[in-house]
Motif scaffolding. Sequence first.
Motif, PDB file in Angstrom:
ATOM      1  N   ALA A 123       0.829  -1.209   0.000  1.00  0.00           N
ATOM      2  CA  ALA A 123       0.000   0.000   0.000  1.00  0.00           C
ATOM      3  C   ALA A 123       0.864   1.259   0.000  1.00  0.00           C
ATOM      4  O   ALA A 123       0.544   2.243  -0.680  1.00  0.00           O
ATOM      5  CB  ALA A 123      -0.921  -0.011   1.214  1.00  0.00           C
ATOM      6  N   ALA A 124       1.960   1.235   0.749  1.00  0.00           N
ATOM      7  CA  ALA A 124       2.841   2.399   0.821  1.00  0.00           C
ATOM      8  C   ALA A 124       3.502   2.677  -0.520  1.00  0.00           C
ATOM      9  O   ALA A 124       3.550   3.834  -0.983  1.00  0.00           O
ATOM     10  CB  ALA A 124       3.895   2.182   1.902  1.00  0.00           C
ATOM     11  N   VAL A 125       4.011   1.634  -1.168  1.00  0.00           N
ATOM     12  CA  VAL A 125       4.684   1.804  -2.456  1.00  0.00           C
ATOM     13  C   VAL A 125       3.699   2.303  -3.505  1.00  0.00           C
ATOM     14  O   VAL A 125       4.010   3.215  -4.285  1.00  0.00           O
ATOM     15  CB  VAL A 125       5.332   0.477  -2.898  1.00  0.00           C
ATOM     16  N   MET A 126       2.505   1.732  -3.528  1.00  0.00           N
ATOM     17  CA  MET A 126       1.495   2.175  -4.488  1.00  0.00           C
ATOM     18  C   MET A 126       1.128   3.637  -4.261  1.00  0.00           C
ATOM     19  O   MET A 126       1.056   4.433  -5.211  1.00  0.00           O
ATOM     20  CB  MET A 126       0.249   1.301  -4.386  1.00  0.00           C
ATOM     21  N   GLY A 127       0.901   4.002  -2.994  1.00  0.00           N
ATOM     22  CA  GLY A 127       0.538   5.387  -2.695  1.00  0.00           C
ATOM     23  C   GLY A 127       1.631   6.356  -3.080  1.00  0.00           C
ATOM     24  O   GLY A 127       1.363   7.432  -3.649  1.00  0.00           O
ATOM     25  N   PHE A 128       2.872   6.015  -2.802  1.00  0.00           N
ATOM     26  CA  PHE A 128       4.010   6.881  -3.112  1.00  0.00           C
ATOM     27  C   PHE A 128       4.159   7.057  -4.620  1.00  0.00           C
ATOM     28  O   PHE A 128       4.300   8.184  -5.125  1.00  0.00           O
ATOM     29  CB  PHE A 128       5.279   6.267  -2.513  1.00  0.00           C
TER      30      PHE A 128
ATOM     31  N   ASP B 209      -3.766   6.557   8.762  1.00  0.00           N
ATOM     32  CA  ASP B 209      -3.552   5.880   7.491  1.00  0.00           C
ATOM     33  C   ASP B 209      -2.065   5.956   7.154  1.00  0.00           C
ATOM     34  O   ASP B 209      -1.604   6.928   6.570  1.00  0.00           O
ATOM     35  CB  ASP B 209      -4.395   6.546   6.408  1.00  0.00           C
ATOM     36  N   ALA B 210      -1.312   4.924   7.528  1.00  0.00           N
ATOM     37  CA  ALA B 210       0.136   4.945   7.312  1.00  0.00           C
ATOM     38  C   ALA B 210       0.505   5.096   5.828  1.00  0.00           C
ATOM     39  O   ALA B 210       1.396   5.890   5.500  1.00  0.00           O
ATOM     40  CB  ALA B 210       0.769   3.685   7.903  1.00  0.00           C
ATOM     41  N   PRO B 211      -0.138   4.362   4.903  1.00  0.00           N
ATOM     42  CA  PRO B 211       0.208   4.570   3.489  1.00  0.00           C
ATOM     43  C   PRO B 211      -0.035   6.000   3.017  1.00  0.00           C
ATOM     44  O   PRO B 211       0.648   6.479   2.112  1.00  0.00           O
ATOM     45  CB  PRO B 211      -0.712   3.585   2.756  1.00  0.00           C
ATOM     46  N   ASP B 212      -1.000   6.681   3.636  1.00  0.00           N
ATOM     47  CA  ASP B 212      -1.265   8.059   3.237  1.00  0.00           C
ATOM     48  C   ASP B 212      -0.058   8.951   3.504  1.00  0.00           C
ATOM     49  O   ASP B 212       0.163   9.942   2.798  1.00  0.00           O
ATOM     50  CB  ASP B 212      -2.489   8.601   3.973  1.00  0.00           C
ATOM     51  N   LEU B 213       0.723   8.628   4.530  1.00  0.00           N
ATOM     52  CA  LEU B 213       1.919   9.419   4.801  1.00  0.00           C
ATOM     53  C   LEU B 213       2.927   9.306   3.667  1.00  0.00           C
ATOM     54  O   LEU B 213       3.707  10.230   3.429  1.00  0.00           O
ATOM     55  CB  LEU B 213       2.553   8.996   6.125  1.00  0.00           C
ATOM     56  N   TYR B 214       2.919   8.178   2.978  1.00  0.00           N
ATOM     57  CA  TYR B 214       3.812   8.050   1.822  1.00  0.00           C
ATOM     58  C   TYR B 214       3.331   8.933   0.670  1.00  0.00           C
ATOM     59  O   TYR B 214       4.141   9.462  -0.094  1.00  0.00           O
ATOM     60  CB  TYR B 214       3.912   6.588   1.389  1.00  0.00           C
ATOM     61  N   ARG B 215       2.024   9.098   0.552  1.00  0.00           N
ATOM     62  CA  ARG B 215       1.514  10.033  -0.448  1.00  0.00           C
ATOM     63  C   ARG B 215       1.920  11.458  -0.093  1.00  0.00           C
ATOM     64  O   ARG B 215       2.286  12.255  -0.964  1.00  0.00           O
ATOM     65  CB  ARG B 215      -0.011   9.894  -0.551  1.00  0.00           C
ATOM     66  N   GLU B 216       1.848  11.778   1.201  1.00  0.00           N
ATOM     67  CA  GLU B 216       2.286  13.099   1.642  1.00  0.00           C
ATOM     68  C   GLU B 216       3.794  13.274   1.426  1.00  0.00           C
ATOM     69  O   GLU B 216       4.263  14.332   1.024  1.00  0.00           O
ATOM     70  CB  GLU B 216       1.957  13.283   3.126  1.00  0.00           C
ATOM     71  N   ALA B 217       4.544  12.223   1.704  1.00  0.00           N
ATOM     72  CA  ALA B 217       5.993  12.290   1.509  1.00  0.00           C
ATOM     73  C   ALA B 217       6.340  12.550   0.049  1.00  0.00           C
ATOM     74  O   ALA B 217       7.309  13.265  -0.256  1.00  0.00           O
ATOM     75  CB  ALA B 217       6.642  10.991   1.978  1.00  0.00           C
ATOM     76  N   ALA B 218       5.547  11.986  -0.861  1.00  0.00           N
ATOM     77  CA  ALA B 218       5.776  12.229  -2.285  1.00  0.00           C
ATOM     78  C   ALA B 218       5.650  13.714  -2.604  1.00  0.00           C
ATOM     79  O   ALA B 218       6.385  14.247  -3.447  1.00  0.00           O
ATOM     80  CB  ALA B 218       4.784  11.421  -3.117  1.00  0.00           C
ATOM     81  N   GLY B 219       4.737  14.400  -1.923  1.00  0.00           N
ATOM     82  CA  GLY B 219       4.598  15.838  -2.131  1.00  0.00           C
ATOM     83  C   GLY B 219       5.846  16.592  -1.716  1.00  0.00           C
ATOM     84  O   GLY B 219       6.267  17.554  -2.388  1.00  0.00           O
ATOM     85  N   TYR B 220       6.453  16.182  -0.600  1.00  0.00           N
ATOM     86  CA  TYR B 220       7.693  16.821  -0.156  1.00  0.00           C
ATOM     87  C   TYR B 220       8.847  16.493  -1.103  1.00  0.00           C
ATOM     88  O   TYR B 220       9.701  17.345  -1.382  1.00  0.00           O
ATOM     89  CB  TYR B 220       8.034  16.391   1.272  1.00  0.00           C
ATOM     90  N   ILE B 221       8.895  15.263  -1.604  1.00  0.00           N
ATOM     91  CA  ILE B 221       9.928  14.895  -2.568  1.00  0.00           C
ATOM     92  C   ILE B 221       9.791  15.754  -3.826  1.00  0.00           C
ATOM     93  O   ILE B 221      10.785  16.262  -4.372  1.00  0.00           O
ATOM     94  CB  ILE B 221       9.834  13.399  -2.930  1.00  0.00           C
ATOM     95  N   ASP B 222       8.574  15.950  -4.283  1.00  0.00           N
ATOM     96  CA  ASP B 222       8.321  16.803  -5.448  1.00  0.00           C
ATOM     97  C   ASP B 222       8.869  18.207  -5.209  1.00  0.00           C
ATOM     98  O   ASP B 222       9.569  18.778  -6.058  1.00  0.00           O
ATOM     99  CB  ASP B 222       6.822  16.847  -5.722  1.00  0.00           C
TER     100      ASP B 222
END
Length: 327
Positions: free
Chosen positions: A46-51, A266-279
């Motif tokens: 779930a984390a990898v997919m969200g990211f 929602d732990a996987p959601d944090l990976y989606r948020e992390a993607a925003g910071y990476i961007d």
Amino acid sequence: MRRRELFALFGAAALLPHAAAGQQSDRVRRIGVLIAWAEDSPLTRAAVMGFTEALARVGWIDGRNIQIEYRYAAGDTARFKAYAAELVALSPDALVASLTPGLAALREQTQTIPIVFVLVADPVGQGFVQSLAKPGGNVTGFSSFDTALLGKWLQLLKEVAPGLNRVTVIVDPATSPAAMYNAAIAPAAASLGIEATFAKVHDLAAVETAMAAQARLPGGGLISAPGGFTQSRVQPIAAMALRYRLPLIGAYGIPEAGGLMSYFFDAPDLYREAAGYIDRILRGASPAQLPVQRPTKYALVINGRTAKTLGLSVPQSLLANADEVIE
């Protein structure tokens, strides 16, 4: 997600206005991601997919203008260190770390490559950042739960199992901030008249020993403290708790694996948020100026089948407030 849906998602992302900015250079950017759990765990998938999806939405397409290197530590301390060295040796443009051991391992390897973390408790107290508002240095990210959450777990267990008078906390000190958990749980347990003990484990044999001891007398319960070890072994831990007829509560995935309850963000959601910071970092932002954020939304999931198997009656008020009840 089906192949057609992924194609539509990634194809559409390439046409977004944001995507043009993501393609500002012909150089393919590289991201290293150190994940705390096993590669085949539901949380990892779930984390990898969200990211990946979140990066695609802002124009960063893995294999096109960005290359993502994943490493999976599976809660193993030696792997955290070895994989951190591997990722830094690749000279990535940015890094993503999960849990305290992952962040600590990457920080040992680099003080300059930007690092975005997820699921790190008390990053200020652990010395990773100067403050939440202005992290300083090369590290920022998304912290995990407030330790008061552990007291909430005790309250929820007590609501479902009124006869609860003892609880064992399953924790691996190598991949979890055990002292922090102890400081939060001890006063909460005392206020509820519950005796709390900590089972410091490093393998499933130790987990079973702790559960067997707890099951010898009535009134026992379990908390699975979040960490690389426990989250990588959610399914066997939950199955074991059910076999010993012990109510189990903890973080992501426990009721889905047969445990009683989870109350977590929602732990996987944090990976989606992390993607925003990476961007933002890939476009020139400094991690020193990106504030550390905390989770704001929590979900209560109850396994109704497990409750019935354990002879427990979940209060209607709790069922009404649950985000999901597994029947």
